[in-house]
Scaffold this motif. Structure first.
Motif, short mmCIF file in Angstrom:
data_model
loop_
_atom_site.label_atom_id
_atom_site.label_comp_id
_atom_site.label_asym_id
_atom_site.label_seq_id
_atom_site.Cartn_x
_atom_site.Cartn_y
_atom_site.Cartn_z
N LEU A 152 3.11 27.77 30.91
CA LEU A 152 2.54 26.78 30.00
C LEU A 152 3.64 25.99 29.29
O LEU A 152 4.53 26.59 28.69
CB LEU A 152 1.65 27.45 28.95
CG LEU A 152 0.20 27.69 29.34
CD1 LEU A 152 0.09 28.72 30.42
CD2 LEU A 152 -0.60 28.08 28.13
N ARG A 189 -6.84 29.90 24.82
CA ARG A 189 -7.98 30.10 25.72
C ARG A 189 -7.51 30.20 27.18
O ARG A 189 -7.95 31.08 27.92
CB ARG A 189 -8.97 28.95 25.54
CG ARG A 189 -10.39 29.30 25.76
CD ARG A 189 -11.41 28.23 25.37
NE ARG A 189 -10.94 26.85 25.34
CZ ARG A 189 -10.65 26.17 24.22
NH1 ARG A 189 -10.77 26.72 23.04
NH2 ARG A 189 -10.24 24.92 24.28
N ARG A 190 -6.58 29.30 27.59
CA ARG A 190 -6.07 29.34 28.97
C ARG A 190 -5.38 30.67 29.26
O ARG A 190 -5.53 31.24 30.34
CB ARG A 190 -5.12 28.17 29.23
CG ARG A 190 -5.83 26.86 29.44
CD ARG A 190 -4.97 25.79 30.10
NE ARG A 190 -3.60 25.67 29.60
CZ ARG A 190 -3.21 24.89 28.59
NH1 ARG A 190 -4.09 24.18 27.94
NH2 ARG A 190 -1.95 24.84 28.24
N GLU A 221 -8.10 33.46 29.46
CA GLU A 221 -8.89 33.36 30.69
C GLU A 221 -8.05 33.72 31.92
O GLU A 221 -8.52 34.40 32.82
CB GLU A 221 -9.47 31.95 30.83
CG GLU A 221 -10.56 31.67 29.82
CD GLU A 221 -10.99 30.20 29.79
OE1 GLU A 221 -10.44 29.38 30.56
OE2 GLU A 221 -11.87 29.88 28.97
N GLY A 222 -6.78 33.28 31.94
CA GLY A 222 -5.92 33.55 33.08
C GLY A 222 -5.45 34.98 33.18
O GLY A 222 -5.27 35.53 34.26
#
Length: 159
Positions: free
Chosen positions: A94, A130-131, A134-135
């Motif tokens: 990220l 959130r990413r 979720e990942g």
């Protein structure tokens, strides 16, 4: 475990010198290279190598994100050892992640992965968290800054 990267005296001087600041001038890399007694191209190659081998994990300015209208937060996760590499790769992928490190706790804390998120807005922080959740399939715990402290930490590079 990977072999430690080999660094020479010029690498050590470069790392020590850059911890104290980077010149603000028209050709800063040439100025640093001159101080070290090497050419600018060699300096840039050394920086690239030190970053590629993760002797340096980051090279760049430090900003007060909030002063520019952005947001940042310290975040932590409890990552199982068997899943460490996968989760680290996800977090490191990220662009919002300023740095990510492993901490072995002496106080029985479950948190072993710590990283800083910096974004243009509070909404960006929420989206990045959130990413990651979720990942990874793991919860991320955010610790927003409540007070500003300045701790200057310079580490001498040893042989």
């Amino acid at each position: 475990m990977p072999e430690p990267a080999l660094i020479d005296e010029v690498d050590r001087a470069l790392i020590d010198h850059l911890q104290g600041g980077f010149p603000i001038c028209e050709e800063p890399y040439a100025a640093v290279a001159g101080w070290l007694g090497i050419g600018e191209a060699e300096l840039l190659e050394r920086l690239e190598r030190l970053l590629a081998t993760r002797v340096l994990t980051r090279f760049g300015p430090m900003f007060q994100v909030e002063q520019m209208g952005g947001a940042f937060v310290l975040a932590a996760m409890a990552v199982p050892a068997a899943d460490w590499q996968r989760v680290r790769a996800l977090v490191d992928s990220l662009p919002e992640v300023a740095h990510n490190y492993r901490r072995e706790s002496e106080r029985q804390s479950p948190f072993n992965m710590w990283f800083v998120l910096a974004t243009e807005s509070e909404e960006g922080i929420a989206a990045a968290l959130r990413r990651i959740e979720e990942g990874s399939g793991l919860p991320v715990f955010a610790f927003p800054k409540r007070r500003e402290y300045f701790v200057e930490m310079k580490l001498a590079v040893r042989q």
